[in-house]
Design a protein around this motif. Structure first.
Motif, PDB file in Angstrom:
ATOM      1  N   ALA A  14      27.071  -9.990   4.880  1.00  0.00           N
ATOM      2  CA  ALA A  14      27.774 -10.831   3.912  1.00  0.00           C
ATOM      3  C   ALA A  14      28.515 -11.997   4.544  1.00  0.00           C
ATOM      4  O   ALA A  14      28.959 -12.897   3.832  1.00  0.00           O
ATOM      5  N   GLN A  15      28.678 -11.974   5.845  1.00  0.00           N
ATOM      6  CA  GLN A  15      29.307 -13.109   6.518  1.00  0.00           C
ATOM      7  C   GLN A  15      28.970 -13.069   8.006  1.00  0.00           C
ATOM      8  O   GLN A  15      28.321 -12.150   8.483  1.00  0.00           O
ATOM      9  N   GLY A  16      29.363 -14.112   8.721  1.00  0.00           N
ATOM     10  CA  GLY A  16      29.135 -14.171  10.149  1.00  0.00           C
ATOM     11  C   GLY A  16      27.651 -14.249  10.507  1.00  0.00           C
ATOM     12  O   GLY A  16      26.844 -14.834   9.779  1.00  0.00           O
ATOM     13  N   ILE A  17      27.284 -13.656  11.637  1.00  0.00           N
ATOM     14  CA  ILE A  17      25.902 -13.672  12.095  1.00  0.00           C
ATOM     15  C   ILE A  17      24.976 -13.060  11.051  1.00  0.00           C
ATOM     16  O   ILE A  17      23.867 -13.552  10.812  1.00  0.00           O
ATOM     17  N   GLY A  18      25.413 -11.985  10.422  1.00  0.00           N
ATOM     18  CA  GLY A  18      24.573 -11.323   9.426  1.00  0.00           C
ATOM     19  C   GLY A  18      24.201 -12.231   8.281  1.00  0.00           C
ATOM     20  O   GLY A  18      23.058 -12.227   7.806  1.00  0.00           O
ATOM     21  N   LYS A  19      25.151 -13.019   7.804  1.00  0.00           N
ATOM     22  CA  LYS A  19      24.872 -13.963   6.718  1.00  0.00           C
ATOM     23  C   LYS A  19      23.892 -15.035   7.188  1.00  0.00           C
ATOM     24  O   LYS A  19      23.007 -15.450   6.436  1.00  0.00           O
ATOM     25  N   GLY A  20      24.059 -15.487   8.423  1.00  0.00           N
ATOM     26  CA  GLY A  20      23.121 -16.453   8.974  1.00  0.00           C
ATOM     27  C   GLY A  20      21.706 -15.898   9.040  1.00  0.00           C
ATOM     28  O   GLY A  20      20.730 -16.600   8.747  1.00  0.00           O
ATOM     29  N   ILE A  21      21.573 -14.618   9.404  1.00  0.00           N
ATOM     30  CA  ILE A  21      20.261 -13.978   9.440  1.00  0.00           C
ATOM     31  C   ILE A  21      19.677 -13.895   8.033  1.00  0.00           C
ATOM     32  O   ILE A  21      18.497 -14.172   7.812  1.00  0.00           O
ATOM     33  N   ALA A  22      20.519 -13.499   7.070  1.00  0.00           N
ATOM     34  CA  ALA A  22      20.048 -13.386   5.684  1.00  0.00           C
ATOM     35  C   ALA A  22      19.535 -14.723   5.166  1.00  0.00           C
ATOM     36  O   ALA A  22      18.452 -14.795   4.562  1.00  0.00           O
ATOM     37  N   ALA A  23      20.296 -15.786   5.389  1.00  0.00           N
ATOM     38  CA  ALA A  23      19.894 -17.109   4.915  1.00  0.00           C
ATOM     39  C   ALA A  23      18.585 -17.545   5.568  1.00  0.00           C
ATOM     40  O   ALA A  23      17.687 -18.099   4.903  1.00  0.00           O
ATOM     41  N   TYR A  24      18.457 -17.295   6.853  1.00  0.00           N
ATOM     42  CA  TYR A  24      17.253 -17.701   7.595  1.00  0.00           C
ATOM     43  C   TYR A  24      16.022 -16.965   7.081  1.00  0.00           C
ATOM     44  O   TYR A  24      14.961 -17.573   6.850  1.00  0.00           O
ATOM     45  N   LEU A  25      16.134 -15.651   6.888  1.00  0.00           N
ATOM     46  CA  LEU A  25      14.980 -14.871   6.460  1.00  0.00           C
ATOM     47  C   LEU A  25      14.620 -15.144   5.003  1.00  0.00           C
ATOM     48  O   LEU A  25      13.443 -15.104   4.633  1.00  0.00           O
ATOM     49  N   LEU A  26      15.606 -15.430   4.159  1.00  0.00           N
ATOM     50  CA  LEU A  26      15.298 -15.857   2.795  1.00  0.00           C
ATOM     51  C   LEU A  26      14.461 -17.131   2.822  1.00  0.00           C
ATOM     52  O   LEU A  26      13.481 -17.262   2.085  1.00  0.00           O
ATOM     53  N   HIS A  27      14.864 -18.059   3.679  1.00  0.00           N
ATOM     54  CA  HIS A  27      14.132 -19.314   3.808  1.00  0.00           C
ATOM     55  C   HIS A  27      12.695 -19.072   4.292  1.00  0.00           C
ATOM     56  O   HIS A  27      11.774 -19.824   3.927  1.00  0.00           O
ATOM     57  N   LYS A  28      12.521 -18.013   5.094  1.00  0.00           N
ATOM     58  CA  LYS A  28      11.191 -17.693   5.619  1.00  0.00           C
ATOM     59  C   LYS A  28      10.357 -16.874   4.630  1.00  0.00           C
ATOM     60  O   LYS A  28       9.220 -16.508   4.937  1.00  0.00           O
ATOM     61  N   GLY A  29      10.924 -16.579   3.459  1.00  0.00           N
ATOM     62  CA  GLY A  29      10.154 -15.891   2.431  1.00  0.00           C
ATOM     63  C   GLY A  29      10.355 -14.400   2.332  1.00  0.00           C
ATOM     64  O   GLY A  29       9.686 -13.728   1.542  1.00  0.00           O
ATOM     65  N   TRP A  30      11.270 -13.851   3.112  1.00  0.00           N
ATOM     66  CA  TRP A  30      11.536 -12.419   3.053  1.00  0.00           C
ATOM     67  C   TRP A  30      12.316 -12.059   1.790  1.00  0.00           C
ATOM     68  O   TRP A  30      13.063 -12.865   1.244  1.00  0.00           O
ATOM     69  N   ARG A  31      12.175 -10.831   1.359  1.00  0.00           N
ATOM     70  CA  ARG A  31      13.077 -10.228   0.368  1.00  0.00           C
ATOM     71  C   ARG A  31      14.203  -9.579   1.168  1.00  0.00           C
ATOM     72  O   ARG A  31      13.941  -8.792   2.082  1.00  0.00           O
TER      73      ARG A  31
END
Length: 255
Positions: A14-31
């Motif tokens: 929900a924040q920090g590195i984890g949020k950055g990972i979530a945003a990146y993988l969403l952009h790459k098409g992941w659920r």
């Protein structure tokens, strides 16, 4: 033929590195499933990162087994499958004061969240990951291999993560690959739930002390996560990838 997007569960997303990972993988098409104890930060993620209904937030404490089981169940019911697990949740503040003043409860809480949490998440995700021949990425730290004073609890948990990673890789292969990432200094100020509108720039000294010439960003970690959970990393398991701008390779002597 259209292929359903793969699903990743990110703890502490929900924040920090984890949020950055979530945003990146969403952009790459992941659920993406974010599992976090901070409900307010999770709601903010849904507002900021949800353009395509491929994001789910689950409030849970990774150190509580019943909550972990419920989170895995909710995630797999929502997505139908689980292809990757990123064990990122952790108490990030490394300094706990002199060892003779370190309270046992503070020591134990860091072990519970930073080390037992990844164990529990992996334990209950493994049956689902076997079905998809998925992978696990554990978030360690460069502090697993070097230290500042008064950081015993944090260092111990991150060293444990590195050992847990290679143990899991041997136990779960070849169906499931398991790797770790050890970040150095990653500037996450803009990725916090209470981030200021304008983040003050870091100093030249902050950047120049790194052999790479700069402090790290969440995208530096997220891109490695994306690689490790992809088929391109199919021959890589049991490894700890240090991403620290070269700091752990730099000799530092007082003059």
């Amino acid at each position: 033929m259209n292929q359903e997007p793969r699903t990743v569960l990110i703890t502490g997303g929900a924040q920090g590195i984890g949020k950055g990972i979530a945003a990146y993988l969403l952009h790459k098409g992941w659920r993406v499933v974010i599992c976090d104890l901070d409900a307010r930060a999770g709601q903010r993620c849904l507002e900021e990162l949800e353009p395509t209904h491929r994001l789910l937030f689950i409030e849970a404490d990774v150190a509580v087994e019943d909550e972990v089981k419920a989170a895995i169940r909710q995630a797999t019911e929502w997505s139908g499958q689980l292809d990757a697990l990123v064990n990122n949740a952790g108490i990030a503040d490394p300094e706990t004061g002199p060892i003779e003043e370190l309270d046992l409860a503070d020591w134990q809480r860091r072990l519970d969240v930073n080390l037992t949490g990844p164990f529990l998440m992996s334990k209950h995700a493994v049956p689902h990951l076997r079905k998809t021949r998925g992978s696990i990425v554990n978030m360690a730290s460069s502090r697993a291999i070097q230290s500042e004073p008064n950081t015993e609890a944090y260092a111990a948990t991150k060293g444990g993560i590195v050992a847990l990673t290679h143990a899991l890789a041997i136990s779960l292969g070849p169906e499931i690959r398991v790797n770790a990432i050890s970040p150095g200094w990653i500037d996450v100020r803009a990725w916090q739930v209470d981030a200021p509108a304008e983040v003050e720039p870091l100093s030249e000294t902050d950047h120049n002390q790194h052999p790479a010439g700069r402090v790290g960003q969440p995208e530096d970690i997220a891109s490695m996560v994306a690689y490790l959970i992809s088929p391109e990393a199919g021959f890589m398991t049991g490894q700890n990838v240090v991403i620290d701008g070269g700091m752990t390779r730099k000799m530092i002597y007082e003059e």
